[in-house]
Motif scaffolding. Sequence first.
Motif, short mmCIF file in Angstrom:
data_model
loop_
_atom_site.label_atom_id
_atom_site.label_comp_id
_atom_site.label_asym_id
_atom_site.label_seq_id
_atom_site.Cartn_x
_atom_site.Cartn_y
_atom_site.Cartn_z
N ASN A 175 0.86 -1.17 0.00
CA ASN A 175 0.00 0.00 0.00
C ASN A 175 0.90 1.23 0.00
O ASN A 175 1.74 1.37 0.88
CB ASN A 175 -0.90 -0.01 1.24
N GLY A 176 0.72 2.09 -0.97
CA GLY A 176 1.53 3.31 -1.05
C GLY A 176 2.41 3.28 -2.28
O GLY A 176 3.13 2.32 -2.52
N GLU A 177 2.33 4.30 -3.06
CA GLU A 177 3.11 4.43 -4.29
C GLU A 177 4.10 5.58 -4.13
O GLU A 177 3.83 6.54 -3.41
CB GLU A 177 2.18 4.74 -5.47
N PRO A 178 5.23 5.50 -4.81
CA PRO A 178 6.14 6.65 -4.79
C PRO A 178 5.44 7.88 -5.37
O PRO A 178 4.65 7.75 -6.31
CB PRO A 178 7.30 6.21 -5.68
N GLU A 179 5.71 9.03 -4.78
CA GLU A 179 5.13 10.28 -5.26
C GLU A 179 6.26 11.17 -5.75
O GLU A 179 7.30 11.27 -5.12
CB GLU A 179 4.35 10.97 -4.15
N SER A 180 6.03 11.80 -6.88
CA SER A 180 7.06 12.63 -7.49
C SER A 180 6.80 14.10 -7.23
O SER A 180 5.65 14.56 -7.23
CB SER A 180 7.11 12.39 -9.01
N THR A 238 11.73 12.14 -5.58
CA THR A 238 10.71 11.11 -5.42
C THR A 238 10.57 10.77 -3.95
O THR A 238 11.57 10.49 -3.27
CB THR A 238 11.08 9.84 -6.22
N SER A 265 9.25 8.38 -1.07
CA SER A 265 8.84 7.01 -0.81
C SER A 265 7.62 7.04 0.11
O SER A 265 7.62 7.74 1.12
CB SER A 265 9.98 6.23 -0.13
N ASN A 266 6.59 6.31 -0.25
CA ASN A 266 5.35 6.33 0.52
C ASN A 266 4.98 4.91 0.90
O ASN A 266 4.15 4.28 0.27
CB ASN A 266 4.25 7.00 -0.33
N ASN A 267 5.62 4.36 1.93
CA ASN A 267 5.37 3.00 2.39
C ASN A 267 4.27 3.04 3.44
O ASN A 267 4.50 3.42 4.59
CB ASN A 267 6.64 2.39 2.97
N TYR A 320 0.75 -2.81 3.96
CA TYR A 320 0.19 -3.81 3.05
C TYR A 320 -1.30 -3.99 3.32
O TYR A 320 -1.76 -3.75 4.43
CB TYR A 320 0.87 -5.18 3.27
#
Length: 189
Positions: free
Chosen positions: A43-48, A58, A60-62, A65
């Motif tokens: 759960n969580g996508e990298p954000e630019s 970039t 990191s967005n952890n 799960y």
Amino acid sequence: MKNKVKFNISKVHYALITVTDEGFNFGIPVPMPGAVSISLAPNGEPESFYADGIEYYTISNNMGYDGDLEIALIPESFRTDILKEATDANKVLIENANIETANFALLFEFDGDKRKIRHVMYNCTAARPSLEGQTNEESREVQHESLSLSSRPLPNGLVKARTGNETGIEAYNGWYTQVYLPVEETEGA
């Protein structure tokens, strides 16, 4: 000993989390026999962040799960400890909409061709399971139960841990006696 493959989930345990003034504590892991499958997606996508006409940074967005644990039959201990179902004087399990469920650590392992790979998800919640069933036809088919799980980072950032090829025997053998927490490396090690 290096594994080439993994298969077969087993030894699922849960450990109740209690929050204290100093942080949190994990209870003793409790077995949940009858694991059928587990599927946890990140759960969580990298954000630019864009600047100067390019992807400048970039983030990191952890966020842990999300997924499902399928089990033959959810143990009553999990229903009372985690789902917070209460028993009445007749020992009937009662679900109350005004009671919040508890957070827990989830421990489990996969078989490997050389050594079992043990996991712990540190901060899980479970949604109430669906009620499902079907009639028997020409043969009986076992019907399992499914828990929707969310695993989120603890306040200190811990999400999960797993054993590796060089995990020490003490940590490996003690995996289900208490929830494993990281140990700082000593200088010169």
